[in-house]
Design an enzyme around this catalytic site. Structure first.
Site, PDB file in Angstrom:
ATOM      1  N   CYS A 115      45.021   4.259 -23.663  1.00 14.74           N
ATOM      2  CA  CYS A 115      45.559   2.989 -23.079  1.00 14.74           C
ATOM      3  C   CYS A 115      45.989   3.182 -21.990  1.00 14.74           C
ATOM      4  O   CYS A 115      45.416   2.682 -20.713  1.00 14.74           O
ATOM      5  CB  CYS A 115      46.162   2.049 -23.771  1.00 14.74           C
ATOM      6  SG  CYS A 115      47.622   2.910 -24.453  1.00 14.74           S
ATOM      7  N   GLU A 141      49.549  -5.119 -27.456  1.00 14.65           N
ATOM      8  CA  GLU A 141      49.669  -3.977 -26.546  1.00 14.65           C
ATOM      9  C   GLU A 141      48.033  -3.737 -26.205  1.00 14.65           C
ATOM     10  O   GLU A 141      47.160  -3.249 -27.110  1.00 14.65           O
ATOM     11  CB  GLU A 141      50.017  -2.712 -27.414  1.00 14.65           C
ATOM     12  CG  GLU A 141      51.666  -2.610 -27.494  1.00 14.65           C
ATOM     13  CD  GLU A 141      52.443  -2.320 -26.318  1.00 14.65           C
ATOM     14  OE1 GLU A 141      51.771  -1.990 -25.208  1.00 14.65           O
ATOM     15  OE2 GLU A 141      53.473  -2.646 -26.498  1.00 14.65           O
TER      16      GLU A 141
HETATM   17  P1  NAD Z   1      39.313  -4.157 -29.558  1.00 16.11           P
HETATM   18  O1  NAD Z   1      40.164  -5.150 -29.267  1.00 16.11           O
HETATM   19  O2  NAD Z   1      37.921  -4.288 -29.696  1.00 16.11           O
HETATM   20  O3  NAD Z   1      39.726  -3.991 -31.309  1.00 16.11           O
HETATM   21  C1  NAD Z   1      40.849  -3.832 -31.852  1.00 16.11           C
HETATM   22  C2  NAD Z   1      41.287  -4.246 -32.918  1.00 16.11           C
HETATM   23  O4  NAD Z   1      41.224  -5.702 -33.270  1.00 16.11           O
HETATM   24  C3  NAD Z   1      40.133  -3.578 -34.143  1.00 16.11           C
HETATM   25  O5  NAD Z   1      40.897  -3.226 -35.115  1.00 16.11           O
HETATM   26  C4  NAD Z   1      39.548  -4.878 -34.153  1.00 16.11           C
HETATM   27  O6  NAD Z   1      38.665  -4.794 -35.634  1.00 16.11           O
HETATM   28  C5  NAD Z   1      40.217  -6.114 -34.183  1.00 16.11           C
HETATM   29  N1  NAD Z   1      39.666  -7.249 -33.998  1.00 16.11           N
HETATM   30  C6  NAD Z   1      38.579  -7.401 -33.382  1.00 16.11           C
HETATM   31  N2  NAD Z   1      38.372  -8.971 -33.199  1.00 16.11           N
HETATM   32  C7  NAD Z   1      39.496  -9.443 -33.530  1.00 16.11           C
HETATM   33  C8  NAD Z   1      39.888 -10.579 -33.801  1.00 16.11           C
HETATM   34  N3  NAD Z   1      39.024 -11.714 -33.459  1.00 16.11           N
HETATM   35  N4  NAD Z   1      41.158 -11.059 -34.529  1.00 16.11           N
HETATM   36  C9  NAD Z   1      41.975  -9.995 -34.883  1.00 16.11           C
HETATM   37  N5  NAD Z   1      41.473  -8.636 -34.639  1.00 16.11           N
HETATM   38  C10 NAD Z   1      40.327  -8.484 -33.935  1.00 16.11           C
HETATM   39  O7  NAD Z   1      39.750  -2.570 -29.123  1.00 16.11           O
HETATM   40  P2  NAD Z   1      39.189  -1.215 -29.033  1.00 16.11           P
HETATM   41  O8  NAD Z   1      37.769  -1.405 -28.546  1.00 16.11           O
HETATM   42  O9  NAD Z   1      39.360  -0.794 -30.611  1.00 16.11           O
HETATM   43  O10 NAD Z   1      40.371  -0.349 -28.546  1.00 16.11           O
HETATM   44  C11 NAD Z   1      40.173  -0.193 -27.263  1.00 16.11           C
HETATM   45  C12 NAD Z   1      41.062  -0.936 -26.257  1.00 16.11           C
HETATM   46  O11 NAD Z   1      42.441  -0.822 -26.962  1.00 16.11           O
HETATM   47  C13 NAD Z   1      41.172  -0.457 -24.787  1.00 16.11           C
HETATM   48  O12 NAD Z   1      41.328  -1.715 -24.019  1.00 16.11           O
HETATM   49  C14 NAD Z   1      42.623   0.108 -24.830  1.00 16.11           C
HETATM   50  O13 NAD Z   1      43.270   0.055 -23.315  1.00 16.11           O
HETATM   51  C15 NAD Z   1      43.459  -0.722 -25.637  1.00 16.11           C
HETATM   52  N6  NAD Z   1      44.581  -0.092 -26.084  1.00 16.11           N
HETATM   53  C16 NAD Z   1      45.896  -0.451 -25.715  1.00 16.11           C
HETATM   54  C17 NAD Z   1      46.813   0.200 -26.215  1.00 16.11           C
HETATM   55  C18 NAD Z   1      48.272  -0.151 -25.734  1.00 16.11           C
HETATM   56  O14 NAD Z   1      49.294   0.302 -26.269  1.00 16.11           O
HETATM   57  N7  NAD Z   1      48.399  -1.009 -24.690  1.00 16.11           N
HETATM   58  C19 NAD Z   1      46.697   1.345 -27.134  1.00 16.11           C
HETATM   59  C20 NAD Z   1      45.501   1.761 -27.376  1.00 16.11           C
HETATM   60  C21 NAD Z   1      44.345   1.294 -26.851  1.00 16.11           C
END
Ligand code: NAD
Length: 479
Positions: free
Chosen positions: A287, A253
């Protein structure tokens, strides 16, 4: 609200630990969690070591064999979990506000929404075996089986809601789960998982905290059978790549850049109320918030004016203050992204009608309406994920739809109109997983939520979401 008493309560609640096999793991290393409303360090949170990542996965693996066998026990535990979260909703809400920034009532609502998901999935009947042939020659029955230890990785905007939605859909068909929250917001999730140990057998629900490295350890781990990830598109692509060598099942997501299209029959004052609310929900850090608005030339000034009035009236402040409508952004990096995108739009001729930087300490940015922008500016073309809304004009509806679809993202979209049937027709033209008419970003446990294009792979919610945590198995008996 007595802020000092509340702060003392938060300090007590912030004494969290990682959980494996029903017990607290020792904290061997830490990282700081910052209160976004003050920029002060809230607490040093546990930072998982590689051995601890192995320990949580082993815990989820050990619990899986018995957890997958007893559906009645799973239902009962999920209902008990829902009741327990309600008991702790106020405390979890306080802790969530302290680390995330949102107003306490929104944090508590996040917990109560999560409860609805647990109950909805506890009530859902599992798929019955489908008999595709029962003849003199053979009997073929098709079952849905759980996948095994599941890694649930969440973002910082709705940490509790995301974790619980993933838990509900994974646990119900019999998987065990390791939750990894964002390092910006690990506290409420860790506390919640510890609370839930009262109702789940050891190892069924585990939690570890840390950053990208920990995320990689978990997604690459040989015991992981399923990854459910919510976060940004660039990291989602890394997760997809990490799943490939072992062919792990994955649900992503990801980011969005949702367009709202106002039709020429709309009442500007009415639609501005809904559009403002759904663009700035969670201070724009959602999101599927509205991230760009297309308005017919004839209504443009009126819609911009009405949005500007609402933005100017919004109360921005510490989420612990009862009058606060919008808290700070969650972190400095996100604040800088939003500020840079607005500055870039202004440099390209955009006009900020209200809002912008806020010079108090904390990651505050007043809700900004940005008019007279072109499609090419970064504020329109990229995901801002914060409180700044670009408003664009159009003269031809087909052209507006084409501009809305001209994006790598395809999470949500919406159409705003006095004629819902016409709205539904235009909605069908938008290339996104969900399209709302006269609302936006409203999600329900029963309603599938899936991203098109770069906004994701797979689906959450409804029976469809739960099926993502299962594998089809055909049993063919020759006669
Ligand atoms: P992010 O991708 O930076 O981090 C998300 C998670 O991934 C964190 O827990 C982070 O520690 C982890 N992570 C980072 N690098 C990783 C790796 N290499 N392998 C596995 N995990 C890793 O996102 P964010 O800044 O926390 O959130 C914002 C983003 O999330 C926005 O783009 C938003 O649109 C999206 N979002 C999407 C939804 C949806 O349902 N589509 C919902 C909420 C947020």
């Amino acid at each position: 609200m007595d802020i000092e008493a509340v702060s003392r309560r938060i300090e007590t609640l912030a004494d969290v630990a990682m959980i494996a096999d029903g017990r607290r793991l020792p904290t061997e290393s830490t990282f700081d969690v910052i209160n976004p409303a003050t920029e002060a360090v809230l607490v040093a949170a546990p930072n998982a070591t590689r051995d601890q990542a192995d320990a949580v996965m082993a815990s989820a693996e050990a619990a899986y064999l018995s957890w997958k066998r007893d559906d009645d026990a799973r239902r009962a535990a999920m209902r008990a979990a829902a009741d327990l979260l309600l008991v702790h909703a106020d405390d979890l809400g306080l802790l969530l506000t302290a680390e995330q920034g949102k107003p306490v009532r929104d944090s508590v609502a996040e917990v109560t929404t999560a409860v609805q998901w647990l109950r909805w999935y506890a009530d859902l009947e599992l798929d019955q075996p489908e008999i595709v042939e029962d003849s003199a020659v053979r009997r073929i029955a098709v079952y849905r089986r759980p996948l095994g230890p599941t890694v649930a990785i969440t973002a910082w905007n709705f940490p509790i809601q995301m974790a619980v939605k993933k838990l509900a859909q994974a646990l119900r068909p019999g998987n065990t789960v390791v939750v990894k929250p964002s390092p910006y917001t690990p506290l409420a999730t860790l506390r919640m998982v510890e609370i839930l140990q009262e109702v789940f057998p050891p190892g069924v629900v585990n939690a570890v905290s840390g950053g990208a490295e920990l995320g990689s350890w978990l997604t690459e781990h040989p015991l992981t059978r399923k990854i459910t990830f919510t976060g940004s598109t660039p990291v989602g692509k890394l997760v997809a790549a990490a799943a490939v060598p072992d062919l792990k099942r994955v649900t992503l997501e990801l980011g969005g850049n949702d367009a709202a299209i106002v039709l020429d029959d709309a009442d500007p004052a009415t639609v501005a109320v809904g559009i403002f609310d759904r663009a700035f929900v969670n201070c724009g850090q959602t999101c599927a918030a509205i991230k760009r608005v297309y308005v017919p030339d004839s209504l443009y000034d009126d819609v911009v004016g009405a949005l500007t009035s609402r933005a100017a009236a919004a109360v921005v402040g510490n989420g612990l203050e009862p009058d606060t409508d919008y808290g700070p952004l969650n972190n400095r990096a996100q604040l800088d992204i939003v500020a840079a995108l607005v500055d870039d739009a202004v440099a390209s001729g955009g006009r900020v009608t209200t809002g912008g930087p806020d010079d108090r300490s904390g990651f505050f940015y007043r809700p900004a309406i940005v008019a007279d922008v072109k499609d090419e500016v970064r504020l329109v073309a990229e995901e801002q994920f914060g409180p700044a809304l670009p408003v664009l004009s159009y003269s031809d509806l087909d052209d507006a739809v084409a501009r809305a679809n001209d994006s790598q993202y395809g999470l949500g979209g919406s159409v705003w109109t006095s004629d819902p049937d016409r709205g539904a027709q235009v909605a069908g033209e938008l290339e996104s997983g969900t399209v709302w008419v006269n609302t936006h970003a409203t999600t329900l446990a029963s309603q599938p939520f899936a991203g098109a294009k770069w906004s994701g792979i797979g689906v959450e919610n409804g029976r469809w979401g739960m099926q993502q945590f299962t594998q089809l198995q055909a049993i063919h008996t020759a006669r």
